[in-house]
Design a protein around this motif. Structure first.
Motif, mmCIF file in Angstrom:
data_model
loop_
_atom_site.group_PDB
_atom_site.id
_atom_site.type_symbol
_atom_site.label_atom_id
_atom_site.label_comp_id
_atom_site.label_asym_id
_atom_site.label_seq_id
_atom_site.Cartn_x
_atom_site.Cartn_y
_atom_site.Cartn_z
ATOM 1 N N CYS A 138 72.956 26.616 38.543
ATOM 2 C CA CYS A 138 72.588 25.349 38.422
ATOM 3 C C CYS A 138 73.707 24.274 37.831
ATOM 4 O O CYS A 138 74.024 23.290 38.640
ATOM 5 C CB CYS A 138 71.576 24.910 37.402
ATOM 6 S SG CYS A 138 70.994 23.385 37.270
ATOM 7 N N HIS A 190 65.067 23.549 36.273
ATOM 8 C CA HIS A 190 66.581 23.260 36.733
ATOM 9 C C HIS A 190 66.361 22.350 37.860
ATOM 10 O O HIS A 190 67.344 21.508 38.109
ATOM 11 C CB HIS A 190 66.918 24.795 37.365
ATOM 12 C CG HIS A 190 67.420 25.723 36.611
ATOM 13 N ND1 HIS A 190 66.753 26.986 36.380
ATOM 14 C CD2 HIS A 190 68.315 25.716 35.536
ATOM 15 C CE1 HIS A 190 67.622 27.652 35.300
ATOM 16 N NE2 HIS A 190 68.283 26.970 34.899
ATOM 17 N N PHE A 247 64.816 28.378 41.280
ATOM 18 C CA PHE A 247 65.446 27.940 40.046
ATOM 19 C C PHE A 247 65.020 28.682 38.922
ATOM 20 O O PHE A 247 63.455 29.158 39.044
ATOM 21 C CB PHE A 247 65.076 26.605 39.599
ATOM 22 C CG PHE A 247 66.042 25.425 40.751
ATOM 23 C CD1 PHE A 247 67.352 25.265 40.268
ATOM 24 C CD2 PHE A 247 65.360 24.726 41.589
ATOM 25 C CE1 PHE A 247 67.938 24.336 40.898
ATOM 26 C CE2 PHE A 247 65.965 23.852 42.321
ATOM 27 C CZ PHE A 247 67.217 23.787 42.168
#
Length: 282
Positions: A180, A218, A282
């Protein structure tokens, strides 16, 4: 606040299209904002009374300045530049206050030590030698005494690193946090290809804090950061996860408020999943 920074060039460029009356009204509003350290009241009549705007022309100027430079929220009319200055002022004042209290406490401890030494007739450290006989010799300082590693306090030994200066501790962030963080940097590079590469591990640590302490996903991190990079003002101010976390609430409010002359991309068209997790999530 008794004073605040006024950047003449920035103010002149931002208000060059205003009338002389509107510029004067704008300055009065900022004076009230900094003086009270809070957003302007939503009661326009009350605000007009505060800045002595009595005629219809003056009231119209108040409304035009509010709509162009301030954001209407439940707390009142917010000005994000003013909020940043006030936040920095409070942080600086708090640090100075804490330092002052610590200095006063040290002086009091030293005074009590001198009083105790005087009342008991025992010489102070400055007047003692190794055999306990009071003298006027200079004290032996820590620089003159060599302490072995086994004699160090537990707090001192905790910070000692192994030979070679490397630590065996593993980072707390996850590979997804690091991916990320890399996405955030890649997003900056779209606007500025020459941007200096950051410490991705440090960025990943900030992403972890937003995920664990602030309960951000994320995707939420990437979306808000991506929005900031599309905004003409925040693009130059939000250049790291740490700054994103610090300004999260302000950005969230600003993102939900339509701005004149600005149009942002639809986030549903952005691919925030690519390259973040091994499974594409994520």
């Amino acid at each position: 606040m008794n004073h605040y920074p006024h950047h003449i060039g920035d103010f002149d460029r931002a208000t060059r299209h205003l009338t002389r009356l509107e510029r004067s009204v704008y300055r009065d509003m900022m004076d009230i904002y900094y003086d009270t350290e809070q957003p302007l009241t939503l009661d326009v009549d009350s605000l007009c009374r505060r800045i002595i705007a009595r005629t219809n022309e003056e009231r119209t100027a108040v409304e035009q300045v509010l709509n162009e430079f301030f954001t209407k929220t439940e707390r009142g009319w917010m000005h994000f530049r003013c909020e940043e200055v006030i936040e920095d002022y409070r942080t600086n004042t708090s640090q100075k206050s804490a330092a002052g209290r610590a200095s006063a406490a040290k002086r009091e401890i030293k005074r009590q030590q001198m009083l105790n030494a005087s009342s008991t007739g025992v010489a102070t450290d400055v007047e003692q030698t190794l055999n306990g006989t009071p003298t006027n010799h200079k004290p032996i300082t820590n620089n003159h005494i060599k302490t072995s590693s086994s004699e160090q306090s537990p707090d001192e030994q905790v910070g000692t690193e192994p030979a070679g200066g490397r630590s065996d501790r593993k980072p707390k962030h996850t590979p997804e946090d690091e991916a990320c963080a890399q996405w955030l940097f890649d997003r900056i590079r779209k606007s500025n290809p020459d941007h200096k590469p950051p410490n991705i591990g440090s960025w990943a640590g900030e992403v972890r804090l937003m995920r664990e302490r602030d309960n951000r996903t994320h995707r939420e991190v990437c979306e808000l950061f991506g929005w900031a990079q599309e905004d003409t003002f925040w693009r130059a101010n939000i250049l790291s996860p740490a700054k994103l976390r610090e300004k999260w609430d302000q950005l969230t409010i600003k993102r939900g408020t339509p701005q004149k002359g600005q149009k942002h991309d639809n986030f549903t068209s952005q691919d925030y999943r690519a390259g973040v997790g091994a499974d594409g999530s994520f």
